[in-house]
Design an enzyme around this catalytic site. Structure first.
Site, short mmCIF file in Angstrom:
data_model
loop_
_atom_site.label_atom_id
_atom_site.label_comp_id
_atom_site.label_asym_id
_atom_site.label_seq_id
_atom_site.Cartn_x
_atom_site.Cartn_y
_atom_site.Cartn_z
N PRO A 2 0.83 -1.22 0.00
CA PRO A 2 0.00 0.00 0.00
C PRO A 2 0.86 1.27 0.00
CG PRO A 2 -0.85 -1.61 1.57
CD PRO A 2 0.48 -2.12 1.10
N ALA A 3 0.36 2.32 -0.65
CA ALA A 3 1.16 3.51 -0.95
C ALA A 3 1.50 4.37 0.26
CB ALA A 3 0.41 4.36 -1.97
N GLY A 5 1.99 3.96 4.80
CA GLY A 5 1.89 3.10 5.98
C GLY A 5 1.82 3.96 7.23
N LEU A 6 1.23 3.41 8.29
CA LEU A 6 1.21 4.14 9.57
C LEU A 6 2.45 3.75 10.36
CD1 LEU A 6 -0.79 5.99 11.32
CD2 LEU A 6 -1.19 3.89 12.62
N GLY A 7 3.24 4.74 10.78
CA GLY A 7 4.37 4.49 11.68
C GLY A 7 3.85 4.08 13.04
N ASP A 35 3.89 -0.12 9.97
CA ASP A 35 5.35 -0.26 10.07
C ASP A 35 5.72 -0.52 11.53
OD1 ASP A 35 8.10 0.08 8.91
OD2 ASP A 35 8.17 1.65 10.45
N TYR A 40 10.39 -1.19 19.03
CA TYR A 40 9.38 -0.20 19.43
C TYR A 40 8.66 -0.66 20.71
CZ TYR A 40 10.13 1.54 14.63
OH TYR A 40 10.69 2.01 13.45
N LYS A 68 10.86 -5.61 12.03
CA LYS A 68 12.31 -5.45 11.80
C LYS A 68 13.08 -6.17 12.89
CE LYS A 68 11.19 -0.69 10.44
NZ LYS A 68 10.14 -0.21 11.37
N HIS A 99 16.88 -3.76 10.67
CA HIS A 99 16.58 -2.38 11.09
C HIS A 99 17.77 -1.43 10.85
CE1 HIS A 99 13.71 -0.26 14.10
NE2 HIS A 99 14.26 0.63 13.30
N1 LIG Z 1 13.62 2.32 9.97
C1 LIG Z 1 13.97 3.19 10.87
O1 LIG Z 1 15.12 3.19 11.37
C2 LIG Z 1 12.99 4.24 11.32
C3 LIG Z 1 13.48 5.38 12.00
C4 LIG Z 1 12.56 6.36 12.37
C5 LIG Z 1 11.20 6.19 12.10
N2 LIG Z 1 10.75 5.07 11.46
C6 LIG Z 1 9.30 4.86 11.15
O2 LIG Z 1 8.77 6.06 10.61
C7 LIG Z 1 7.63 6.46 11.38
C8 LIG Z 1 7.42 7.96 11.34
O3 LIG Z 1 8.56 8.67 11.75
P1 LIG Z 1 8.55 9.77 12.92
O4 LIG Z 1 7.55 9.41 13.95
O5 LIG Z 1 9.98 9.94 13.30
O6 LIG Z 1 8.18 11.13 12.24
P2 LIG Z 1 7.06 11.79 11.29
O7 LIG Z 1 6.06 10.82 10.81
O8 LIG Z 1 7.84 12.59 10.32
O9 LIG Z 1 6.38 12.83 12.30
C9 LIG Z 1 5.43 12.44 13.23
C10 LIG Z 1 4.88 13.69 13.92
O10 LIG Z 1 4.13 14.48 12.99
C11 LIG Z 1 2.86 14.81 13.52
N3 LIG Z 1 1.85 14.70 12.45
C12 LIG Z 1 1.58 13.59 11.71
N4 LIG Z 1 0.61 13.86 10.81
C13 LIG Z 1 0.27 15.15 10.98
C14 LIG Z 1 -0.68 16.00 10.35
N5 LIG Z 1 -1.45 15.57 9.35
N6 LIG Z 1 -0.78 17.28 10.82
C15 LIG Z 1 0.00 17.72 11.83
N7 LIG Z 1 0.92 16.97 12.45
C16 LIG Z 1 1.05 15.69 12.04
C17 LIG Z 1 2.60 13.79 14.61
O11 LIG Z 1 1.88 14.36 15.66
P3 LIG Z 1 0.43 13.77 16.15
O12 LIG Z 1 0.67 12.36 16.64
O13 LIG Z 1 0.07 14.73 17.19
O14 LIG Z 1 -0.44 13.80 14.93
C18 LIG Z 1 3.99 13.39 15.09
O15 LIG Z 1 4.40 14.23 16.14
C19 LIG Z 1 7.91 5.87 12.77
O16 LIG Z 1 6.76 5.80 13.56
C20 LIG Z 1 8.50 4.52 12.41
O17 LIG Z 1 7.46 3.61 12.08
C21 LIG Z 1 11.64 4.10 11.05
#
Ligand SMILES: NC(=O)c1ccc[n+]([C@@H]2O[C@H](COP(=O)([O-])OP(=O)(O)OC[C@H]3O[C@@H](n4cnc5c(N)ncnc54)[C@H](OP(=O)(O)O)[C@@H]3O)[C@@H](O)[C@H]2O)c1
Length: 314
Positions: A2-3, A5-7, A35, A40, A68, A99
């Site tokens: 899917p285009a 994903g929810l983190g 994801d 986590y 991961k 990871h």
């Molecule tokens: N592979 C890896 O090493 C790795 C590393 C980092 C992250 N990840 C994955 O990537 C996912 C996302 O990364 P991330 O959590 O670092 O950062 P992000 O998705 O760039 O930012 C999340 C933040 O943005 C806010 N937000 C989201 N949608 C919004 C909207 N429509 N309007 C206003 N604010 C919004 C959220 O607040 P609210 O909750 O208040 O909406 C949250 O504080 C992680 O959850 C994880 O699954 C993977």
């Protein structure tokens, strides 16, 4: 895949139950891609939510569940995958990723300056031992696809040379201020799908992960102007740009209005070519997830993890 994903990484800010509730809510509004990762520390709760989602009528085959293997389990990938399957209450994963390419780990929530004495650089022969176990998971039917995360071009070149089953995706940091154009083009040319983490620029990441030079994507005048014109939050423009550019974004949110807006971002009419060009022009090469805790020498800087001059550091 899917285009969007929810983190599901709540860091030390959002607890497992809140994330599980977001998974239920997001599935209700149409998300099918989640994801996850063992590190986590919420897969058990997310698994309960996925159970509810399927009881409510979503079929397993329509879900796309990613997990991961964490850095402390590179030598016991199969065991770690079985644990994620047990926690998520699934009998297979759609995607399983390594990871990080380093077997280096640290206590959860530790300061970025902390270093583990066992930490090592990337050793390709060791990575391939881990990758062989990943390939075995596909043979065993426990996972449908395997992929990498936090890789660089030099490391991927070696993996592509030696893998029996090539990585299907590379999960990488991607947002308007960190576009990684060379790596993005490299993975696409190699037939690997780029999956974009922190697509909004991780505005709520912990204080310890911030440095004074970090920039803020959702405050960029180009992003803000497009958002105003479209009457959406700047975060939505970041998600939309990422998907339209050809990545699969993984925005995190536990707020219904926000995860709905992010889903709509990938389903609504596209940004104009002029918008896409303007956003291409605001790359700041600003890496936010620097990975300092994975360094293996006390006096190193985080740049050495990322092979910036094309050479894998030892
Ligand atoms: N592979 C890896 O090493 C790795 C590393 C980092 C992250 N990840 C994955 O990537 C996912 C996302 O990364 P991330 O959590 O670092 O950062 P992000 O998705 O760039 O930012 C999340 C933040 O943005 C806010 N937000 C989201 N949608 C919004 C909207 N429509 N309007 C206003 N604010 C919004 C959220 O607040 P609210 O909750 O208040 O909406 C949250 O504080 C992680 O959850 C994880 O699954 C993977």
């Amino acid at each position: 895949m899917p285009a969007i994903g929810l983190g599901t990484f709540g860091s030390d800010r959002v607890d497992a139950d809140e994330i599980a509730e977001a998974v239920r809510g997001a599935a209700e509004v149409g998300y099918r891609h989640f994801d996850c990762a063992s590190v986590y520390r919420n897969e058990d709760r997310v698994g309960c939510a996925l159970g509810d989602v399927m009881r409510d009528g979503v079929q397993r085959k329509d879900l796309w569940i990613v997990s991961k293997v964490w850095n402390d389990a590179h030598g016991r990938v199969i065991e770690s995958c079985r644990q994620s399957l047990a926690d998520l209450k699934l009998d297979y994963l759609d995607m399983y990723l390594v990871h990080w390419p380093f077997p280096n780990f640290h206590p959860p929530g530790c300061d970025v300056s902390s270093r583990s004495p066992e930490s090592r650089p990337y050793v390709h022969e060791e990575f391939m031992k881990t990758w062989r176990q990943m390939e075995q998971l596909v043979d065993m039917g426990l996972v449908r696809h395997i992929g990498t995360s936090n890789m660089t071009i030099p490391k991927l070149k070696l993996v592509l040379r030696d893998a029996r089953i090539k990585p299907a995706v590379n999960e990488m940091e991607l947002h308007p201020h960190f576009q990684q154009p060379e790596l993005f083009d490299f993975v696409r040319a190699a037939g690997i799908e780029p999956v974009g983490y922190s697509p909004i620029g991780s505005p709520a990441r912990p204080e310890r992960d911030r440095t004074p030079d970090d920039t803020v994507d959702i405050q960029d005048p180009v992003i803000v102007a497009i958002a105003r014109r479209m009457d959406v939050h700047p975060a939505v423009v970041c998600v939309k740009w990422s998907a339209q550019r050809g990545a699969t974004p993984l925005p995190f949110s536990t707020r219904r209005e926000n995860y709905v807006a992010n889903l709509e971002a990938v389903a609504s009419p596209p940004l104009t070519e002029e918008d896409m060009r303007a956003i291409a022009g605001i790359d700041r090469n600003c890496r936010l997830i620097k990975g300092q805790v994975f360094l293996w020498k006390p006096d190193q800087s985080w740049e050495e993890l990322w092979d910036m001059d094309g050479v894998i550091r030892r």
